[in-house]
Write a protein that holds these residues in place. Sequence first.
Motif, short mmCIF file in Angstrom:
data_model
loop_
_atom_site.label_atom_id
_atom_site.label_comp_id
_atom_site.label_asym_id
_atom_site.label_seq_id
_atom_site.Cartn_x
_atom_site.Cartn_y
_atom_site.Cartn_z
N ASP A 47 0.86 -1.19 0.00
CA ASP A 47 0.00 0.00 0.00
C ASP A 47 0.89 1.23 0.00
OD1 ASP A 47 -2.36 -1.37 0.01
OD2 ASP A 47 -2.75 -1.14 2.15
N VAL A 48 0.63 2.14 -0.91
CA VAL A 48 1.44 3.35 -1.05
C VAL A 48 0.61 4.57 -0.66
CG1 VAL A 48 2.74 4.80 -2.65
CG2 VAL A 48 2.84 2.31 -2.86
N LEU A 49 1.19 5.42 0.16
CA LEU A 49 0.51 6.63 0.63
C LEU A 49 1.51 7.75 0.73
CD1 LEU A 49 -2.13 7.87 1.87
CD2 LEU A 49 -1.26 7.13 4.09
N ASP A 50 1.19 8.91 0.15
CA ASP A 50 2.06 10.09 0.23
C ASP A 50 3.49 9.79 -0.20
OD1 ASP A 50 -0.05 11.60 1.16
OD2 ASP A 50 0.41 11.26 3.26
N GLY A 51 3.63 9.01 -1.27
CA GLY A 51 4.95 8.76 -1.83
C GLY A 51 5.80 7.78 -1.06
N ARG A 52 5.23 7.07 -0.11
CA ARG A 52 5.97 6.08 0.67
C ARG A 52 5.13 4.80 0.80
NH1 ARG A 52 9.46 9.08 -0.22
NH2 ARG A 52 10.99 10.07 1.19
#
Length: 307
Positions: free
Chosen positions: A265-270
Amino acid sequence: MGRVEEFAELRPLLFSIAYRILGSVTEAEDAVQETWLRFEAAPTQPRSAKSFLSAVVTRISIDVLRSARVRREEYVGPWFPEPLLADPYQDPARSAELADSVSTAALLLLERLSPLERAVFVLREVFDFGFPEVASAVGRSEDACRQLAVRARRHMKAGRPRFEADRKEREELADRFFDALREGDVDGLQQLLAADVSLAGDAGGKAPQLARSIIGAEKVARLLAAVFPAMARIDVTAEPHVINGRPGAIFRDRDGRVLHTLGLDVLDGRIQTIRLVLNPDKLGHVGPVADAWGISRELKESRRPAE
């Protein structure tokens, strides 16, 4: 068009409805098969095969989910949905809703809903069924279904992240992640992980698993960098693959059998979450399943210093 042809045409939709309600590929396939048997046995031809079949598969799925809830309360360790490699139903007009609703994060949010709320949300919000069709499918009034839909949307909205990466950004980040994973690059991995990243596995007590979820970029990076290169040395390979509409991989032993899947899962580029599905009962639809316990023993042997 005969019943066989009608059913074959609608089968992808029926499976996609059932999977989103159940979070299980095998249970969804069973629900679809039972739907066919009821369609075949119906004494008269329904006015709308789509409405009839969608209602039947929904009711079957609700019943299965109610039973599954009891089993999941006794489940050993974290419970994740069975990995879905490809959604058979495609609708260009609703591609965003379909892709989002099949993600592991969304399916885990759906677990918070009651079976009726979940079914109403899937039919209405994901597949855009009208409330008359939804009401017919779940056996409730239209007003009741509207209230169920409002509650379901509220729960789903409250649990969703504020921002998710677009597909290209997710894929680029995943490529860098797997490169660093193969190299055992702790620093490279840590740069890609959110500060509060979590790593968790669903083994159901039937495969080696983490004692608990691992939280934090440094801890997760060090664990990954220690384990996966060691697995590569005993010929375990990572095959990049979309898992539930998000970047991931299928890990296989030297004979090509499935050891586990990994999803990101990717969120805010991380990378925010890393989930492993190790329970062999959840991997049979992906391919022949590896002996996870045997791989674990071989991994331990490979780490022992030579005498």
